[in-house]
Design a protein around this motif. Structure first.
Motif, mmCIF file in Angstrom:
data_model
loop_
_atom_site.group_PDB
_atom_site.id
_atom_site.type_symbol
_atom_site.label_atom_id
_atom_site.label_comp_id
_atom_site.label_asym_id
_atom_site.label_seq_id
_atom_site.Cartn_x
_atom_site.Cartn_y
_atom_site.Cartn_z
ATOM 1 N N ILE A 103 0.821 -1.215 0.000
ATOM 2 C CA ILE A 103 0.000 0.000 0.000
ATOM 3 C C ILE A 103 0.855 1.266 0.000
ATOM 4 C CG2 ILE A 103 -1.980 -1.096 1.107
ATOM 5 C CD1 ILE A 103 -1.097 0.246 3.737
ATOM 6 N N GLY A 104 2.168 1.091 0.067
ATOM 7 C CA GLY A 104 3.050 2.257 -0.015
ATOM 8 C C GLY A 104 3.079 3.105 1.238
ATOM 9 N N LYS A 120 4.184 1.919 -9.674
ATOM 10 C CA LYS A 120 4.261 3.206 -8.991
ATOM 11 C C LYS A 120 3.667 3.104 -7.582
ATOM 12 C CE LYS A 120 1.479 6.765 -9.994
ATOM 13 N NZ LYS A 120 0.841 7.774 -10.826
ATOM 14 N N GLY A 121 4.314 3.784 -6.629
ATOM 15 C CA GLY A 121 3.764 3.848 -5.279
ATOM 16 C C GLY A 121 3.997 2.599 -4.446
ATOM 17 N N TRP A 145 8.699 6.427 -6.277
ATOM 18 C CA TRP A 145 8.055 7.715 -5.983
ATOM 19 C C TRP A 145 7.195 8.166 -7.143
ATOM 20 C CZ3 TRP A 145 8.121 9.217 -1.104
ATOM 21 C CH2 TRP A 145 9.101 8.681 -0.269
ATOM 22 N N GLY A 146 7.627 7.821 -8.345
ATOM 23 C CA GLY A 146 6.826 8.173 -9.518
ATOM 24 C C GLY A 146 6.817 6.986 -10.464
ATOM 25 N N ARG A 179 9.752 10.077 -14.945
ATOM 26 C CA ARG A 179 10.288 11.223 -14.228
ATOM 27 C C ARG A 179 11.400 10.705 -13.329
ATOM 28 N NH1 ARG A 179 6.742 15.752 -11.095
ATOM 29 N NH2 ARG A 179 8.469 16.835 -10.116
ATOM 30 N N MET A 217 9.750 14.109 -0.311
ATOM 31 C CA MET A 217 10.195 12.877 0.341
ATOM 32 C C MET A 217 10.959 12.008 -0.656
ATOM 33 S SD MET A 217 6.850 11.850 2.566
ATOM 34 C CE MET A 217 5.570 12.049 1.335
ATOM 35 N N GLY A 258 1.433 5.542 -0.797
ATOM 36 C CA GLY A 258 1.816 5.481 -2.199
ATOM 37 C C GLY A 258 0.692 4.902 -3.038
ATOM 38 N N ALA A 305 -1.775 12.443 -7.064
ATOM 39 C CA ALA A 305 -2.388 11.169 -7.453
ATOM 40 C C ALA A 305 -1.961 10.784 -8.865
ATOM 41 C CB ALA A 305 -3.910 11.279 -7.366
ATOM 42 N N PHE A 349 11.667 3.188 -2.941
ATOM 43 C CA PHE A 349 10.259 3.451 -3.222
ATOM 44 C C PHE A 349 10.108 3.955 -4.657
ATOM 45 C CE2 PHE A 349 6.241 5.907 -2.663
ATOM 46 C CZ PHE A 349 5.459 4.852 -2.235
ATOM 47 N N GLU A 372 0.905 11.961 -10.629
ATOM 48 C CA GLU A 372 2.344 11.791 -10.827
ATOM 49 C C GLU A 372 2.967 10.823 -9.828
ATOM 50 O OE1 GLU A 372 4.551 14.395 -12.672
ATOM 51 O OE2 GLU A 372 2.729 14.586 -13.877
ATOM 52 N N GLY A 373 2.327 10.633 -8.702
ATOM 53 C CA GLY A 373 2.922 9.835 -7.628
ATOM 54 C C GLY A 373 3.550 10.739 -6.596
ATOM 55 N N LEU A 374 4.085 10.127 -5.551
ATOM 56 C CA LEU A 374 4.666 10.910 -4.457
ATOM 57 C C LEU A 374 5.961 11.605 -4.876
ATOM 58 C CD1 LEU A 374 3.938 8.457 -1.528
ATOM 59 C CD2 LEU A 374 3.036 10.756 -1.739
ATOM 60 N N VAL A 375 6.357 11.439 -6.150
ATOM 61 C CA VAL A 375 7.555 12.113 -6.640
ATOM 62 C C VAL A 375 7.384 13.635 -6.577
ATOM 63 C CG1 VAL A 375 6.881 12.140 -9.086
ATOM 64 C CG2 VAL A 375 9.296 12.016 -8.465
ATOM 65 N N VAL A 376 6.150 14.107 -6.553
ATOM 66 C CA VAL A 376 5.926 15.553 -6.478
ATOM 67 C C VAL A 376 6.143 16.091 -5.064
ATOM 68 C CG1 VAL A 376 4.315 15.596 -8.418
ATOM 69 C CG2 VAL A 376 3.445 15.296 -6.103
#
Lengths: 316, 447
Positions: free
Chosen positions: A165-166, A207-208, A183-184, A312, B53, B118, B44, A181, B46-50
């Motif tokens: 679940i990240g 992702k995530g 992250w993107g 990214r 962290m 995530g 949501a 992780f 792009e992911g947590l890359v934005v």
């Protein structure tokens, strides 16, 4: 007292409310209850499946590897630091990491096996290739709320990216900084998207979710050595089975227990009692002629950045 | 006009009159929330890359804010339950607000855990595959229990007031309100059986909710303390978090109380006495916090085992020094001084102290999370964390949601515990030890 109270309540309302109102209220009540009952229906099959113990996600369902007489193999890795010079003599980035990235399509900037440069007493340094330590008392598995990361009978620790679940508590729990992780949308080559996902072969990336070294048990079962072992130009990494007490770096076969005790092997952060399956033989590349005062190694690169569209990039 | 009528009028006023300023305020909050929703939609997609962290500092503003919100949720429990158990009569005008804060803060806090995930789409996995060995599951259990209990505990003492709303407002307000109060008043008539039953229920709820509240912040701290990170490896963590939670809860209550008092002219009920008493509580918990800091940092700092030296340097001298010393001097020492010095011991002084405390407690949660994760585990250069606009926006939206929910609550539900205040006023009038026959708490205990 309560009973009397209940009786009072039960007898009084009909006198106060008209028949029509009761009907409407009753209808609303039925409608409300129906809606309330219908809401969980979409997830009901999954709940039942989970209750029966079946998992709708992809787990490592391959049978554990066994010795000839049927004992389950216990995968191990022995890294002989006397032979590791951080690939200084090769003039390339660490080749174990490079081979791992190629083989697993490990997304940038993940170095599932990372070559750390640590200070020695005195001014010199040593290189320590560090994969996931495959702890037998894994702090990450203990804290995972959904059993997305789990220990296998072969003694490895895997991650099911279809269940993760990240929440990243495993990353906080890992004392070796060995979890990564997504992250993107991580940069991977297009061909990676065709792979069949399994927890033992974490392609394509999701992702995530969290990723890490999976110890290549699928390759070991098929009779090949992990990418990092194959990639090492100095044969510094041994892979083997503690159950049958055997390990090899691809050119030499050793009896694991004897090899470990005769060379003063140790494990990282032994005092934490995480019981890693990765052993180290102390050294600083002296067997391949490295001078411990020659510092630095080349930076790892990921070969497919240009081919990964829409990805990214981030830094660790 | 009798005292009782004035009291009812004060309680009904927010429902009957709504100023233009209120709509402007709500519109402003909605705008902030809307911006936060946009920021979350970016996350949501792009992911947590934005966010700022990354692998090595993998928790940041969201977890900080989660811990902070769960902390301020302790306002209700302390004021309402502990003071009710100890039968402190002065609490009555502020209990309802404290219970509002609890419920609303918990809802906002729980939201931030999901925002931090995530894979928020898989949040149900926590129920489908939950393992009770995981501190996260302890948190899910504790927080859902606490939300349920605090809603029950908000609702129970509100029943007579809801019945009052039902009776006084019938025909004067929108039909949905008439319906709502009718349903929520659960046929309350105020007969002695009902009083007794409710009294018993409140007694059970107020005793139950105290251990639940303590457990909640203890397991929140265990998310950190159950890992092998040196700065979090502390037996005092649970107690320290609970103390900090009550500390920030009291501060939040003082701020909310001051605002509602001003806006809804509750000066008659919420007096300087209430600020002073809560101020004393604040100062007392400030001392507990100072003691907690001392007992944690002196024991580890004397030995400086492992990476503690690195942690101490970054916390007291390096990157986090500004935050830490603001927290310690501005958030623990200064509020105590403001409350204890006679010439600042007034409403303004105490509200100022509370603002300092709330900011400091957020800051404390921030450096616990971020500085704790920053201590390197392997031979690598320590990472740094800088929140991005997405994180700031979502966090601000969270605070706006908190404010919005409080603002909406006061427009729907009675902000004053009318019957409790009335009872207390009566008790004050006739101090000869004679309790009213309908005293519910007493009846409950006698059962």
């Amino acid at each position: 007292m309560n009973e009397k109270d209940g009786n009072q309540q039960r007898t009084s309302p009909p006198n106060q409310t008209s028949g029509g109102k009761v009907n409407r209220r009753g209808l609303l009540r039925v409608l409300g209850l129906t809606a309330f009952g219908l809401v969980p229906l979409p997830v009901l099959p999954r709940v039942l499946q989970a209750a029966r113990g079946g998992a709708p996600t992809t787990r490592a369902d391959a049978a554990a590897a066994r010795t000839v007489d049927g004992r389950i193999r216990q995968w191990t890795m022995i890294i002989d630091l006397r032979y590791c010079d951080g690939c200084q003599s090769v003039g390339k980035p660490p080749q174990c990491t490079a081979a791992c990235i190629e083989g697993h399509f490990a997304p940038e900037p993940m170095e599932w096996i990372q070559v750390f440069e640590a200070e020695l007493p005195g001014e010199g340094t040593q290189f320590i290739p560090t994969p996931c330590q495959q702890c037998q008392n894994p702090p990450c598995v203990n804290v995972c709320p959904v059993a997305a990361t789990f220990s296998t009978p072969e003694g490895t620790v895997l991650i099911d990216q279809n269940r993760c679940i990240g929440c990243r508590i495993c990353m906080a729990a890992c004392p070796y900084d060995r979890r990564f992780f997504n992250w993107g949308t991580a940069p991977t080559p297009p061909e990676a998207r065709l792979a069949d996902y399994s927890a033992e072969h974490q392609v394509p990336v999701k992702k995530g979710t969290v990723m890490k070294c999976d110890f290549c048990p699928d390759m070991a079962r098929a009779g090949t050595l992990p990418y990092c072992v194959q990639g090492c130009p100095h044969d510094a990494i041994y892979y083997g089975d503690l159950e049958e007490d055997i390990a090899t770096n691809g050119s030499v076969i050793v009896a694991a227990s004897r090899f470990l005790s005769q060379n003063q092997a140790y494990r990282l952060k032994e005092d934490l009692k995480t019981k890693p399956r990765v052993y180290y033989i102390p050294g600083h590349g002296e067997a391949v002629g490295r001078d411990p005062f020659t510092k630095g190694r080349q930076t790892t690169t990921w070969p497919w950045i240009e081919r990964a569209k829409g990805a990214r990039v981030w830094k660790r | 006009m009798s005292t009782r009528e004035r009291l009812e009028r004060a309680a009904l006023a927010p429902i009957l009159q709504t100023s233009r300023a209120y709509y402007v305020w709500v519109a402003f909050l909605l705008a902030v929330i809307g911006w936060g929703v946009y920021a979350y939609s970016v996350q949501a997609r792009e992911g947590l890359v934005v966010t700022g962290m990354r692998d090595r500092i993998s928790w940041g503003l969201y977890i900080t804010t989660f811990v902070f919100f769960v902390g301020i949720s302790h306002a209700g429990t302390l004021i309402s339950a502990i003071l009710r158990v100890s039968q402190a009569g002065w609490r009555t005008p502020i209990t309802r607000m404290a219970e509002f804060i609890t419920t609303v803060a918990l809802i906002c806090g729980a939201l931030f855990v999901i925002i931090d995930l995530g894979r928020p789409d898989r949040v149900l996995n926590v129920i489908l595959y939950g393992r009770w060995q995981s501190p996260i599951i302890w948190d899910v259990l504790a927080i859902t229990t606490y939300i349920t209990a605090s809603i029950a505990y908000l609702f129970l003492p509100m029943i007579p007031d809801l019945a009052l709303f039902r009776d006084r407002l019938a025909g004067r307000v929108a039909p949905w309100r008439t319906w709502l109060y009718g349903v929520l008043a659960v046929r309350w008539e105020g007969n002695s059986t009902q009083w007794r039953t409710m009294g018993a229920a409140i007694t059970v709820a107020m005793i139950l909710i105290i251990p639940i509240a303590v457990s909640v912040h203890t397991v929140v701290s265990w998310i950190f303390a159950m890992t092998l990170r040196e700065p979090w490896n502390s037996t005092v963590f649970g107690a320290f978090f609970v103390a900090g939670a009550i500390f920030s809860g009291v501060a939040t209550l003082i701020i909310v109380m001051a605002i509602l008092r001003k806006v809804y002219h509750l000066e008659e009920y919420i007096t300087e006495k209430h600020f002073r008493y809560l101020g004393y509580l604040l100062a007392a918990f400030g001392l507990i916090m100072i003691y907690g800091n001392l007992s944690e940092f002196v024991t580890t700092g004397y030995k400086l085992e492992g990476e503690e030296e690195f942690h101490f340097r970054q916390l007291f001298l390096g990157q986090f020094a500004g935050l830490y010393w603001y927290y310690f001097l501005g958030g623990l020492v200064a509020p105590g001084v403001l409350v204890l010095l006679p010439w600042t011991r007034n409403i303004w002084g105490i509200v100022a102290a509370s603002v300092l405390v709330d900011v400091a407690m957020w800051v404390e949660r921030y450096f616990i999370v971020v500085a704790g994760l920053r201590v390197p585990l392997m031979p690598y250069e320590p990472s740094n964390y800088a929140p991005t606009w997405v994180e700031w926006s979502i966090m601000l939206a969270g605070f706006a949601l908190f404010a919005l929910l409080i603002s909406v609550f006061v427009k729907v539900f009675p902000i004053l515990a009318v019957w409790e205040i009335a009872e207390e006023q009566e008790r004050e009038k006739e101090p000869v030890a004679r309790r009213p026959a309908t005293e519910p708490a007493l009846a409950g205990i006698q059962e």
